[in-house]
Design an enzyme around this catalytic site. Structure first.
Site, PDB file in Angstrom:
ATOM      1  N   HIS A  16       0.372  71.888  27.305  1.00 27.74           N
ATOM      2  CA  HIS A  16      -0.576  71.525  28.205  1.00 27.74           C
ATOM      3  C   HIS A  16      -2.060  71.769  27.490  1.00 27.74           C
ATOM      4  CE1 HIS A  16      -2.251  73.302  32.211  1.00 27.74           C
ATOM      5  NE2 HIS A  16      -3.248  72.559  31.674  1.00 27.74           N
ATOM      6  N   HIS A  18      -5.662  68.986  27.520  1.00 31.05           N
ATOM      7  CA  HIS A  18      -6.336  67.805  28.011  1.00 31.05           C
ATOM      8  C   HIS A  18      -7.154  67.205  26.507  1.00 31.05           C
ATOM      9  CE1 HIS A  18      -5.378  68.557  32.139  1.00 31.05           C
ATOM     10  NE2 HIS A  18      -5.408  69.952  31.704  1.00 31.05           N
ATOM     11  N   HIS A 196      -0.100  69.908  37.564  1.00 31.85           N
ATOM     12  CA  HIS A 196      -1.049  71.154  37.662  1.00 31.85           C
ATOM     13  C   HIS A 196      -0.721  71.682  39.092  1.00 31.85           C
ATOM     14  CE1 HIS A 196      -3.023  69.964  34.409  1.00 31.85           C
ATOM     15  NE2 HIS A 196      -4.060  70.864  34.126  1.00 31.85           N
ATOM     16  N   GLU A 199      -2.729  76.978  40.148  1.00 27.29           N
ATOM     17  CA  GLU A 199      -3.669  77.493  39.194  1.00 27.29           C
ATOM     18  C   GLU A 199      -4.748  78.409  40.018  1.00 27.29           C
ATOM     19  OE1 GLU A 199      -6.028  74.253  37.419  1.00 27.29           O
ATOM     20  OE2 GLU A 199      -6.992  75.691  35.924  1.00 27.29           O
ATOM     21  N   ASP A 277      -5.120  74.312  26.949  1.00 28.24           N
ATOM     22  CA  ASP A 277      -5.844  73.652  28.171  1.00 28.24           C
ATOM     23  C   ASP A 277      -6.996  72.730  27.794  1.00 28.24           C
ATOM     24  OD1 ASP A 277      -5.861  72.757  31.040  1.00 28.24           O
ATOM     25  OD2 ASP A 277      -6.832  74.495  31.758  1.00 28.24           O
ATOM     26  N   ASP A 278      -8.238  73.592  27.807  1.00 23.16           N
ATOM     27  CA  ASP A 278      -9.343  72.605  27.337  1.00 23.16           C
ATOM     28  C   ASP A 278     -10.200  73.784  26.285  1.00 23.16           C
ATOM     29  OD1 ASP A 278      -9.612  70.304  29.440  1.00 23.16           O
ATOM     30  OD2 ASP A 278      -9.105  72.284  30.721  1.00 23.16           O
TER      31      ASP A 278
HETATM   32  N1  ADE Z   1      -8.660  69.145  34.008  1.00 27.13           N
HETATM   33  C1  ADE Z   1      -8.779  69.703  32.615  1.00 27.13           C
HETATM   34  N2  ADE Z   1      -8.492  70.794  32.886  1.00 27.13           N
HETATM   35  C2  ADE Z   1      -8.001  71.079  33.949  1.00 27.13           C
HETATM   36  C3  ADE Z   1      -7.257  72.272  34.701  1.00 27.13           C
HETATM   37  N3  ADE Z   1      -7.682  73.661  33.954  1.00 27.13           N
HETATM   38  N4  ADE Z   1      -7.064  72.182  35.879  1.00 27.13           N
HETATM   39  C4  ADE Z   1      -7.048  70.962  36.609  1.00 27.13           C
HETATM   40  N5  ADE Z   1      -7.643  69.969  35.988  1.00 27.13           N
HETATM   41  C5  ADE Z   1      -8.059  70.181  34.600  1.00 27.13           C
HETATM   42 ZN    ZN Z   2      -5.027  71.655  32.844  1.00 25.57          ZN
END
Ligand code: ADE
Ligand code: ZN
Length: 339
Positions: A16, A18, A196, A199, A277-278
């Site tokens: 996971h 991005h 997703h 969350e 994630d990011d």
């Molecule tokens: N795009 C990038 N990170 C995300 C996240 N945590 N939830 C939804 N979309 C995303």
């Molecule tokens: Zn994500």
């Protein structure tokens, strides 16, 4: 050997991630300068200081604005290459990377531009580091389903480079059911599916992702805890959850890492995995996510090993590759356990 060393040494998969969320403030600054773009920040430090979020949307606003510095093939190469170098440093042997074509197509950047930048970096990482990379084409859920359909159409010449499809962006108000038709088409084409769900959204969104989109994995999914029947279903069918601890903390899904339910979910027998994630927005790549939960939740070496094995068995790698990596994990873990 410390747990920190074990985290580092174990061969891991990241499921996971991005790619647009790996843009460092340094690269953002450098690309803005290259393309003559004026950023609303005076320097790199100011960019970093802007990374304070109150929820998912406050992050997404900044994240989409940041992605605007990505303009040409070299920019997308640099972005992917920098992340794959990080994978090499962190012993990530396989990664399944999400990218958001609509973010770029809507700015007038053609599909071939970002795809050739990405695949050039992926091929180089395969040659130089032996890392395997699968791409997950993700649809933006705040846009209409017709836009996702159009994106699928535009992506057709590049689908041999794509392993799976995903669903991301603003969750609340955009349930998986909104995308039932496009994911039916994706399934007919033979692709794996992730989405997703859970969350910020309720357990019903996780049910929809399972029952309507027929996902192979749930991204996040931490709100499953609110629904016992859902917990039972996730456990029985061993549907993987790609959990992102530092993301959950930064986006206020949890108020304190000590409150995170990842250890509890693991102990309930769910197939949970750790992911970043990011990472450049949330303060850590994959190993930092493992480190954060080990410290806050008193996770044992055996549980750590289980999370890493889960990352391999939840991947879309062929069985023989999974078996080879798990054998290596067991060997490194045994060396740790007999010390
Ligand atoms: N795009 C990038 N990170 C995300 C996240 N945590 N939830 C939804 N979309 C995303
Ligand atoms: Zn994500």
């Amino acid at each position: 050997m410390s747990l920190t060393t074990l985290i580092h040494q174990l061969p891991k998969a990241e499921l996971h991630l991005h790619i647009e969320g790996t843009l460092t403030p340094e690269l953002m600054w450098c690309l803005a300068d290259k393309h003559g773009i004026t950023l609303p920040y005076k320097n790199i430090e100011e960019i970093r200081q802007a990374y304070l979020f109150e929820d998912l949307q406050s992050f997404l606003d900044l994240y989409y604005a940041g992605a605007d510095v990505l303009r040409d093939e070299d920019d997308f190469f640099e972005l992917m290459w920098a992340y794959l170098c990080r994978c090499n440093e962190q012993n990530i042997v396989h990664t399944e990377v999400m990218f958001d074509p609509q973010t770029h197509l809507h700015r007038g950047i053609e599909f071939g531009v970002f795809m050739s930048g990405f695949t050039r970096a992926i091929d180089k990482a395969k040659d130089e580091f032996g890392i395997s990379v699968y791409l997950i084409l993700s649809f933006l859920r705040h846009l209409p389903e017709s836009d996702a359909m159009e994106t699928l159409h535009i992506a057709q010449p590049y689908l041999d480079k794509v392993h799976a499809f995903g669903l991301d962006s603003s969750e609340l108000g955009h349930p998986p059911s909104k995308f039932e038709r496009v994911f039916t088409r994706v399934r007919e084409l033979g692709f794996k599916i992730v989405a997703h769900a859970g969350e910020e959204g309720p357990p019903s969104y996780i049910w929809e992702a399972i029952e309507l989109l027929k996902v192979d994995r749930i991204d996040h999914g931490v709100r499953c805890q609110e629904d016992q029947a859902l917990l039972d279903h996730l456990k029985e069918h061993q549907i993987p959850l790609t959990v992102c601890p530092l993301s959950n903390l930064k986006l206020c899904v949890v108020s304190d890492m000590k409150q995170h339910n990842i250890k509890w979910l693991l102990e309930q027998g769910l197939r949970v995995t750790v992911n970043s994630d990011d990472p450049t927005y949330f303060g850590g790549f994959l190993n930092e996510n493992y480190q954060a939960i080990v410290e806050a939740l008193d996770i044992s070496a055996e549980q750590l090993k289980q999370l890493v094995v889960n990352s391999i068995v939840s991947s879309f790698l062929p069985q023989e590759d999974q078996t080879r990596i798990i054998t290596l994990i067991e060997k490194i873990y045994q060396a740790y356990a007999i010390e």
